[in-house]
Write a protein that holds these residues in place. Structure first.
Motif, PDB file in Angstrom:
ATOM      1  N   MET A   1     -45.245  70.825  30.385  1.00 25.00           N
ATOM      2  CA  MET A   1     -46.632  71.355  31.456  1.00 25.00           C
ATOM      3  C   MET A   1     -46.890  70.304  30.652  1.00 25.00           C
ATOM      4  O   MET A   1     -48.015  70.928  29.853  1.00 25.00           O
ATOM      5  N   CYS A   2     -47.725  69.464  31.398  1.00 31.39           N
ATOM      6  CA  CYS A   2     -48.615  67.911  31.325  1.00 31.39           C
ATOM      7  C   CYS A   2     -48.588  67.663  30.166  1.00 31.39           C
ATOM      8  O   CYS A   2     -46.959  68.359  28.796  1.00 31.39           O
ATOM      9  N   GLY A   3     -48.499  66.201  30.005  1.00 36.16           N
ATOM     10  CA  GLY A   3     -47.595  65.058  28.681  1.00 36.16           C
ATOM     11  C   GLY A   3     -48.169  64.468  27.565  1.00 36.16           C
ATOM     12  O   GLY A   3     -49.912  64.956  28.403  1.00 36.16           O
ATOM     13  N   ILE A   4     -48.239  64.721  26.646  1.00 34.82           N
ATOM     14  CA  ILE A   4     -48.783  64.487  25.596  1.00 34.82           C
ATOM     15  C   ILE A   4     -48.328  62.984  24.864  1.00 34.82           C
ATOM     16  O   ILE A   4     -47.055  63.216  24.845  1.00 34.82           O
ATOM     17  N   PHE A   5     -49.367  61.729  24.555  1.00 35.36           N
ATOM     18  CA  PHE A   5     -48.625  60.794  24.101  1.00 35.36           C
ATOM     19  C   PHE A   5     -49.912  60.154  22.936  1.00 35.36           C
ATOM     20  O   PHE A   5     -50.779  59.880  23.335  1.00 35.36           O
ATOM     21  N   ALA A   6     -49.386  59.960  21.711  1.00 36.02           N
ATOM     22  CA  ALA A   6     -50.593  59.356  20.527  1.00 36.02           C
ATOM     23  C   ALA A   6     -49.618  57.654  20.124  1.00 36.02           C
ATOM     24  O   ALA A   6     -48.646  58.719  19.600  1.00 36.02           O
ATOM     25  N   TYR A   7     -50.608  57.887  19.634  1.00 36.50           N
ATOM     26  CA  TYR A   7     -50.212  56.216  19.195  1.00 36.50           C
ATOM     27  C   TYR A   7     -50.978  55.938  17.802  1.00 36.50           C
ATOM     28  O   TYR A   7     -52.595  55.837  17.400  1.00 36.50           O
ATOM     29  N   SER A   8     -50.431  55.769  16.589  1.00 32.45           N
ATOM     30  CA  SER A   8     -51.407  55.171  15.372  1.00 32.45           C
ATOM     31  C   SER A   8     -50.492  54.251  14.267  1.00 32.45           C
ATOM     32  O   SER A   8     -49.599  54.695  14.231  1.00 32.45           O
ATOM     33  N   GLY A   9     -51.259  53.718  14.394  1.00 34.02           N
ATOM     34  CA  GLY A   9     -50.342  52.084  13.326  1.00 34.02           C
ATOM     35  C   GLY A   9     -50.769  50.675  14.221  1.00 34.02           C
ATOM     36  O   GLY A   9     -51.978  50.389  14.392  1.00 34.02           O
ATOM     37  N   LYS A  10     -49.598  49.978  13.685  1.00 32.38           N
ATOM     38  CA  LYS A  10     -49.930  48.694  13.244  1.00 32.38           C
ATOM     39  C   LYS A  10     -49.705  47.901  14.806  1.00 32.38           C
ATOM     40  O   LYS A  10     -50.969  46.796  14.935  1.00 32.38           O
ATOM     41  N   GLN A  11     -49.498  48.404  15.643  1.00 30.22           N
ATOM     42  CA  GLN A  11     -49.821  47.733  17.430  1.00 30.22           C
ATOM     43  C   GLN A  11     -50.842  47.733  17.359  1.00 30.22           C
ATOM     44  O   GLN A  11     -52.247  48.481  17.220  1.00 30.22           O
ATOM     45  N   LYS A  12     -51.254  46.818  17.730  1.00 30.73           N
ATOM     46  CA  LYS A  12     -52.381  45.495  18.252  1.00 30.73           C
ATOM     47  C   LYS A  12     -53.532  46.740  20.040  1.00 30.73           C
ATOM     48  O   LYS A  12     -54.586  46.863  19.934  1.00 30.73           O
ATOM     49  N   ASN A  13     -51.741  47.424  20.337  1.00 29.29           N
ATOM     50  CA  ASN A  13     -53.045  47.677  21.533  1.00 29.29           C
ATOM     51  C   ASN A  13     -52.530  48.982  21.389  1.00 29.29           C
ATOM     52  O   ASN A  13     -51.280  49.608  23.293  1.00 29.29           O
ATOM     53  N   ALA A  14     -53.002  49.966  21.002  1.00 31.71           N
ATOM     54  CA  ALA A  14     -52.344  51.358  21.050  1.00 31.71           C
ATOM     55  C   ALA A  14     -53.044  52.003  22.452  1.00 31.71           C
ATOM     56  O   ALA A  14     -52.259  52.496  22.926  1.00 31.71           O
ATOM     57  N   GLY A  15     -53.484  51.696  23.107  1.00 32.96           N
ATOM     58  CA  GLY A  15     -53.992  51.949  24.990  1.00 32.96           C
ATOM     59  C   GLY A  15     -53.025  51.400  25.992  1.00 32.96           C
ATOM     60  O   GLY A  15     -52.643  52.560  25.807  1.00 32.96           O
ATOM     61  N   GLU A  16     -52.608  50.913  25.523  1.00 31.02           N
ATOM     62  CA  GLU A  16     -51.438  50.663  26.398  1.00 31.02           C
ATOM     63  C   GLU A  16     -49.880  51.375  26.339  1.00 31.02           C
ATOM     64  O   GLU A  16     -49.918  51.390  26.518  1.00 31.02           O
ATOM     65  N   LEU A  17     -49.796  50.766  24.945  1.00 35.37           N
ATOM     66  CA  LEU A  17     -48.503  51.687  23.694  1.00 35.37           C
ATOM     67  C   LEU A  17     -48.567  53.123  24.620  1.00 35.37           C
ATOM     68  O   LEU A  17     -47.935  53.626  25.150  1.00 35.37           O
TER      69      LEU A  17
END
Ligand code: M6R
Length: 589
Positions: A1-17
């Protein structure tokens, strides 16, 4: 229930990812969604009401960023509005958080924060977390402030926080899932593995009451002892395409069709392990089968197989009701928890209750590494592969197969159980052909505008009638109810009028004549009888043939219902993968 996704790293567009990752988690909640990304001055924020799947990244470019957190919401506290969508931020917009779960003491915390001058912009329980974090950040560094904040929260949660000027994500969990994906100089955090499967198959588990701080390298802490904990990186055996729709219009039909193969996979277990678990059931002082929704109906169906094959009584309790039965638990009791996700809050609570009483827990789960898998004494993985449609289909038949196998093993007849299930798997493979589907599609077209429908069964097919009703309700939105055939005359038969569809589940055994008599009673009151049966019977107005599967009749009888529910949903222009008001994994009580 509710999805969470986060990114930290070298890719330039974390928001899109993150938006792309959230699209893969949409089955966990689709009321609203949002993402916060690290921008130079303060955090960038994008929040929308509705399904993230409908958001087109081609026309909505995101600013460059290398760190972002996102959330797709299944509303609990507060309606479906943009203000209630996550991430939630502090007044300055310098701290953002996403949260899955329920903060049980939020009213008390909110009052305290309001007295200190904090102004709430939403009706959510979640917003208390960000203001509390803001308060502690005034005196402490980000990590210590997060620890202090978490110590104040009661209830179940998975929570992520980011702050301007700190290139790090802080994540913590208690009762709701979070998994870390480990790439090369990059990390992912998600509620479920399929979200990052296209980038990495290397994962780290965050356990309950743990926090992880991710900058270059993840640092894990036990929230009770405050000590740093060492974690292993595990490689998971899941292919990215197993979590994709491929050429199918919907996940639901893909997963129904996968039953050509999933039952074989489910029963392909190590004999020694199954026999050992059967011994645990035999020596237990009281066995409790526990599950919710469809999994609960599977438990009830299995109790009939245990009664008939193993001559053993098992107690069946739905997860949310289990605490009321705890006085019957002894140290030598066994709780058998059945769950696709391994994350259902009510079932998890039942396990917690059982563990407090010293009872042993055997989980039958699909998701490897899920909370149930990790907290149980024994686990059987049903090996169905990712099930993404909200309506459970392939997991259901695999769970039924495993429990049937255990019943035979308890009767010292494991090989006979295997033989039966291999034969049934073959029969299901034959059923799932285009002509069969067309025959059911035709029926769906005939009944697509009815207001109500009923399903009846007897013995092991009584729980399947209950399960059939869930399937029809959740994707077609037609009012559907399941009954034991013999119960009709005690009340529900009053609901039958001219043309009311009544699905009759027939098994070719000692129950056949009784259920056909019940069908006659419905027909005599004008009901339209849809027979799911190995033989044509004169009472049927529409016959759907199923193989004669003996003790496995529950497995074959549910298949046409799944197809019918799917086609009704499509004909009524509902999205069968994301039915209204529901979410795949129910991680709140
Ligand atoms: O993941 P679980 O098997 O524990 O889920 C339990 C129920 O929420 C689930 O079976 C639900 O009833 C399905 N949507 C029914 O299709």
């Amino acid at each position: 229930m509710c999805g969470i996704f986060a990114y930290s790293g070298k890719q330039k567009n974390a928001g899109e990812l993150v938006i792309r990752g959230l699209k893969k988690l949409e089955y966990r909640g689709y009321d609203s969604w949002g993402v916060a990304y690290q921008a130079p001055e303060k955090l960038g924020l994008l929040r929308k009401v509705g399904k993230i799947g409908e958001f087109n990244l081609e026309y909505n470019k995101m600013p460059e960023s290398t760190l972002a957190i996102g959330h797709s919401r299944w509303a609990t506290h507060g309606g479906v509005t943009e203000a209630n969508a996550h991430p939630h931020t502090n007044a300055e917009g310098t701290i953002a958080i996403v949260h899955n779960g329920i903060i049980e003491n939020y009213q008390e915390l909110k009052k305290e924060l309001e007295e200190k001058g904090y102004i709430f912009k939403s009706q959510t329980d979640t917003e208390t977390i960000v203001h509390l974090l803001d308060l502690y950040c005034k005196t402490d560094d980000f990590v210590s402030a997060a620890k202090k904040t978490l110590a104040r929260l009661h209830g179940r949660y998975a929570v992520l926080a980011v702050k301007t000027g700190e290139h790090k994500i802080i994540a913590a969990r208690r009762g709701s899932p979070l998994i870390i994906g480990v790439g090369e100089n990059e990390h992912f955090i998600a509620s479920d593995i399929p979200a990052f499967l296209e980038y990495t198959q290397q994962i780290m588990y965050l356990d309950d009451n743990e926090m992880v701080v991710i900058n270059d390298k993840p640092h894990f802490y036990n929230l009770e002892t405050q000590e740093e904990v060492e974690k292993r990186v595990v490689t998971i055996d899941l292919k990215p395409e197993s979590a994709e729709k491929g050429n199918f219009a919907h996940f639901m039909i893909k997963e129904i069709m996968e039953q050509k193969d999933t039952i074989y996979r489910a029963i392909n277990q190590n004999d020694t392990d199954i026999l050992k678990l059967a011994e645990e059931i035999k020596k237990a002082y009281g066995t409790f089968f526990v599950g919710c929704g469809t999994a609960g109906k599977v438990c009830l169906a299995a109790s009939y197989v245990f009664a008939k094959v193993a001559k053993r009584h098992v107690n069946v309790v739905v997860g949310s009701e289990f605490p009321s039965h705890q006085d019957f638990l002894k140290e030598k009791s066994l709780v058998v928890a059945v769950s696709q996700s391994g994350e259902t809050a009510d079932t998890l609570e039942a396990i917690e209750v059982a563990k407090k009483k010293g009872a042993k827990v055997l989980s039958i789960v699909n998701v490897v590494g899920s909370t149930m898998d990790r907290m149980s004494d024994y686990t059987i993985h049903i090996k169905a592969g990712p099930e993404k449609a909200v309506a459970s289909t392939k997991a259901t038949t695999s769970q039924l197969a495993i429990l049937t196998l255990l019943a035979y093993a308890c009767n010292n007849d494991l090989q006979e159980g295997k033989r039966l299930l291999i034969e049934t798997a073959g029969q299901i493979n034959d059923m799932l052909n285009p002509r069969y589907e067309e025959h059911i599609q035709k029926l769906a077209d005939k009944i697509k505008n009815v207001e109500s429908m009923y399903v009846i069964g007897k013995s092991v097919n009584y729980p399947i009638a209950l399960e059939a009703a869930i399937k029809l309700q959740e994707v077609s939105y037609i009012h559907a109810e399941g009954f034991a055939g013999g119960e009709l005359k005690h009340g529900p038969i009053a609901l039958i009028s001219e043309g009311t569809p009544c699905i009759v589940l027939v098994a070719n055994d000692e129950t056949r004549q009784d259920i056909l008599n019940n069908a006659q009673e419905v027909k005599a009151r004008g009901g339209y009888i849809i027979g799911i049966s190995p033989q044509q019977e004169s009472v049927f107005d529409y016959w759907i043939k199923v193989p004669d599967a003996g003790m496995a009749s529950s497995l074959v009888n549910i298949i046409p219902i799944q197809l019918l529910a799917y086609h009704l949903a499509v004909l009524r222009q509902n999205n069968p993968d994301m039915p209204r008001n529901l979410a795949k994994s129910v991680t709140v009580k």
